[in-house]
Scaffold this motif. Structure first.
Motif, PDB file in Angstrom:
ATOM      1  N   HIS A  63       8.252  -5.804  -9.885  1.00  0.00           N
ATOM      2  CA  HIS A  63       7.599  -4.502  -9.807  1.00  0.00           C
ATOM      3  C   HIS A  63       6.131  -4.669  -9.398  1.00  0.00           C
ATOM      4  O   HIS A  63       5.602  -3.912  -8.561  1.00  0.00           O
ATOM      5  N   ALA A  64       5.468  -5.663 -10.015  1.00  0.00           N
ATOM      6  CA  ALA A  64       4.037  -5.854  -9.768  1.00  0.00           C
ATOM      7  C   ALA A  64       3.774  -6.239  -8.315  1.00  0.00           C
ATOM      8  O   ALA A  64       2.809  -5.771  -7.704  1.00  0.00           O
ATOM      9  N   ARG A  65       4.624  -7.097  -7.759  1.00  0.00           N
ATOM     10  CA  ARG A  65       4.454  -7.467  -6.347  1.00  0.00           C
ATOM     11  C   ARG A  65       4.548  -6.233  -5.451  1.00  0.00           C
ATOM     12  O   ARG A  65       3.772  -6.066  -4.505  1.00  0.00           O
ATOM     13  N   ALA A  66       5.536  -5.386  -5.740  1.00  0.00           N
ATOM     14  CA  ALA A  66       5.708  -4.181  -4.927  1.00  0.00           C
ATOM     15  C   ALA A  66       4.501  -3.259  -5.055  1.00  0.00           C
ATOM     16  O   ALA A  66       4.037  -2.679  -4.060  1.00  0.00           O
ATOM     17  N   LEU A  67       3.981  -3.110  -6.277  1.00  0.00           N
ATOM     18  CA  LEU A  67       2.837  -2.235  -6.501  1.00  0.00           C
ATOM     19  C   LEU A  67       1.602  -2.736  -5.763  1.00  0.00           C
ATOM     20  O   LEU A  67       0.965  -1.990  -4.996  1.00  0.00           O
ATOM     21  N   VAL A  68       1.245  -4.000  -5.993  1.00  0.00           N
ATOM     22  CA  VAL A  68       0.047  -4.560  -5.352  1.00  0.00           C
ATOM     23  C   VAL A  68       0.239  -4.619  -3.833  1.00  0.00           C
ATOM     24  O   VAL A  68      -0.697  -4.350  -3.074  1.00  0.00           O
ATOM     25  N   GLY A  69       1.450  -4.935  -3.401  1.00  0.00           N
ATOM     26  CA  GLY A  69       1.721  -4.945  -1.974  1.00  0.00           C
ATOM     27  C   GLY A  69       1.477  -3.585  -1.340  1.00  0.00           C
ATOM     28  O   GLY A  69       0.914  -3.482  -0.244  1.00  0.00           O
ATOM     29  N   GLY A  70       1.882  -2.523  -2.030  1.00  0.00           N
ATOM     30  CA  GLY A  70       1.659  -1.176  -1.517  1.00  0.00           C
ATOM     31  C   GLY A  70       0.185  -0.816  -1.462  1.00  0.00           C
ATOM     32  O   GLY A  70      -0.277  -0.202  -0.489  1.00  0.00           O
ATOM     33  N   VAL A  71      -0.555  -1.195  -2.511  1.00  0.00           N
ATOM     34  CA  VAL A  71      -1.996  -0.920  -2.536  1.00  0.00           C
ATOM     35  C   VAL A  71      -2.688  -1.619  -1.367  1.00  0.00           C
ATOM     36  O   VAL A  71      -3.484  -1.027  -0.639  1.00  0.00           O
ATOM     37  N   LEU A  72      -2.363  -2.894  -1.165  1.00  0.00           N
ATOM     38  CA  LEU A  72      -3.007  -3.661  -0.095  1.00  0.00           C
ATOM     39  C   LEU A  72      -2.569  -3.184   1.281  1.00  0.00           C
ATOM     40  O   LEU A  72      -3.373  -3.154   2.221  1.00  0.00           O
ATOM     41  N   ALA A  73      -1.306  -2.824   1.422  1.00  0.00           N
ATOM     42  CA  ALA A  73      -0.826  -2.331   2.713  1.00  0.00           C
ATOM     43  C   ALA A  73      -1.572  -1.072   3.129  1.00  0.00           C
ATOM     44  O   ALA A  73      -1.855  -0.855   4.316  1.00  0.00           O
ATOM     45  N   GLY A  74      -1.917  -0.222   2.143  1.00  0.00           N
ATOM     46  CA  GLY A  74      -2.672   0.977   2.454  1.00  0.00           C
ATOM     47  C   GLY A  74      -4.071   0.674   2.960  1.00  0.00           C
ATOM     48  O   GLY A  74      -4.615   1.403   3.794  1.00  0.00           O
ATOM     49  N   VAL A  75      -4.648  -0.429   2.467  1.00  0.00           N
ATOM     50  CA  VAL A  75      -5.990  -0.827   2.909  1.00  0.00           C
ATOM     51  C   VAL A  75      -5.950  -1.452   4.298  1.00  0.00           C
ATOM     52  O   VAL A  75      -6.762  -1.124   5.175  1.00  0.00           O
ATOM     53  N   PHE A  76      -4.985  -2.345   4.505  1.00  0.00           N
ATOM     54  CA  PHE A  76      -4.973  -3.153   5.727  1.00  0.00           C
ATOM     55  C   PHE A  76      -4.079  -2.597   6.829  1.00  0.00           C
ATOM     56  O   PHE A  76      -4.128  -3.070   7.966  1.00  0.00           O
ATOM     57  N   GLY A  77      -3.254  -1.619   6.502  1.00  0.00           N
ATOM     58  CA  GLY A  77      -2.360  -1.088   7.513  1.00  0.00           C
ATOM     59  C   GLY A  77      -1.360  -2.113   7.989  1.00  0.00           C
ATOM     60  O   GLY A  77      -0.924  -2.096   9.148  1.00  0.00           O
ATOM     61  N   ASP A  78      -0.948  -3.022   7.104  1.00  0.00           N
ATOM     62  CA  ASP A  78      -0.046  -4.115   7.468  1.00  0.00           C
ATOM     63  C   ASP A  78       0.748  -4.519   6.231  1.00  0.00           C
ATOM     64  O   ASP A  78       0.229  -4.441   5.108  1.00  0.00           O
TER      65      ASP A  78
END
Length: 382
Positions: free
Chosen positions: A333-348
């Protein structure tokens, strides 16, 4: 003429744990010299738990391919190249490889006097651990020694110039536990899944000791995975079944290296701490605070982060249910959450987000590092 080492970082998407075609094409096209590869980090689409064999499978495929491309034996690759596979691409995370290639550039005398710190990398391996040493002080101390050796190899003189340390470490299986018991030895835990945390935690504490973030008198067996106040702000450790030693990659900045890449890092205080992400982006000299333009995003070549659900069961006072889910392990769950947060910042979504952050940043948070081409108006990252 002055010669400096330089490092390139290649980000290559994969279609499965055995897919090395992107890497093969880059080598065939002359974009990558296989003899210059010193480390490969990767995200594979397994579960990231004890029985995630995608990590070992990908490592096996890469090791044998590199041996063929370099004209050496697979055992030599295992000694010389850090191959770190992190399982789990939950949410929108995309499987990919990060290939670190070291080369050299020549500088004219007039250029040499203006050399500024550039991306630097060093690799070191520990000895193989006995099962009873995993998650205990022998692993801590051996990791600290290997980190120091990797820093020396990289020409990084100060711990403050280290921005990211990746470790691949072993775990306990029932067979390894039985081996220790047959020799009259105890192990850190009888739970094979918990052994991943003990191994990651011991490795992270070793990094903290090597970099002076922790004192030797603070760390002992009883503190491992029990005292969350002890942590490293640059450690990223990942456990796997496919090895018994620790493989270490130290990444920082050094004036002994050339090239236009630099690394910065921040420490996320929780899973949604984007302020820390922008601390890591300091070398980019953003045109607009708290936002990346398309051009700035294109200068980013790698994003590396840790993810772990907070033990309190809350994020900024709001209840989360990651620790209450009996169907899906909480770190997924944590990987998915942090991944989503970072994807929103980097667009990747090609992000190296690793779960399990024992002693890697504060509880519920973790280090985040960004490798990017240097901002034209700023030569030295803060």
């Amino acid at each position: 003429m002055t010669t400096l080492r330089t490092v390139k970082v290649h980000r290559i998407g994969t279609a499965g744990p055995d897919d090395i075609e992107g890497l093969r094409r880059a080598i065939d096209d002359g974009e990558i010299d296989p003899k210059g590869i010193v480390a490969i980090l990767g995200k594979t689409e397994g579960n990231g738990c004890v029985n995630d064999f995608t990590r070992g499978y990908t490592s096996h495929v890469l090791k044998h391919a590199l041996a063929s491309w370099r004209g050496s034996a697979p055992d030599a690759i295992a000694r010389d190249v850090a191959i770190v596979m992190s399982g789990g691409t939950e949410g929108g995370l995309s499987p990919h490889l990060l290939v670190f290639e070291v080369g050299a550039i020549g500088l004219a005398p007039s250029e040499a006097v203006s050399v500024v710190p550039s991306l630097a990398v060093g690799v070191a391996m520990t000895r193989a651990f006995a099962p009873e040493e995993i998650g205990r002080m022998p692993q801590v101390e051996a990791t600290a020694d290997a980190v120091r050796r990797a820093m020396q190899e990289a020409g990084i003189e100060s711990a403050r110039d280290v921005h990211y340390v990746q470790v691949k470490c072993p775990l306990l299986t029932k067979q390894r536990i039985a081996d220790a018991h047959q020799r009259g030895r105890s192990v850190a835990t009888l739970d094979t899944y918990r052994s991943m945390g003990y191994s990651r935690g011991a490795s992270a504490l070793g990094i903290g000791l090597a970099l002076g973030e922790l004192r030797a008198d603070q760390v002992c067996d009883s503190e491992i995975c029990s005292n969350a106040a002890l942590y490293s702000g640059v450690a990223s450790t990942s456990a796997g079944i496919e090895l018994m030693e620790n493989q270490i990659l130290v990444v920082g900045n050094s004036p002994r290296w050339g090239g236009d890449l630099v690394i910065g890092h921040g420490v996320m205080q929780d899973a949604i701490d984007t302020d820390a992400v922008f601390d890591a982006l300091a070398p980019l000299t953003l045109s607009e605070p708290g936002r990346l333009t398309r051009a700035e995003r294109e200068r980013v070549v790698a994003v590396l982060a840790k993810a772990e659900p907070s033990a309190s069961g809350e994020i900024r006072g709001r209840r989360h249910t990651m620790l209450d889910d009996s169907d899906i392990q909480a770190s997924r769950h944590a990987r998915a959450l942090v991944g989503g947060v970072l994807a929103g910042v980097f667009g990747d979504t090609q992000l190296f987000v690793s779960g399990g952050a024992e002693h890697q940043g504060p509880d519920g948070g973790g280090p985040v590092a960004v490798i990017a081409s240097r901002a034209p108006s700023r030569l030295v990252p803060r």
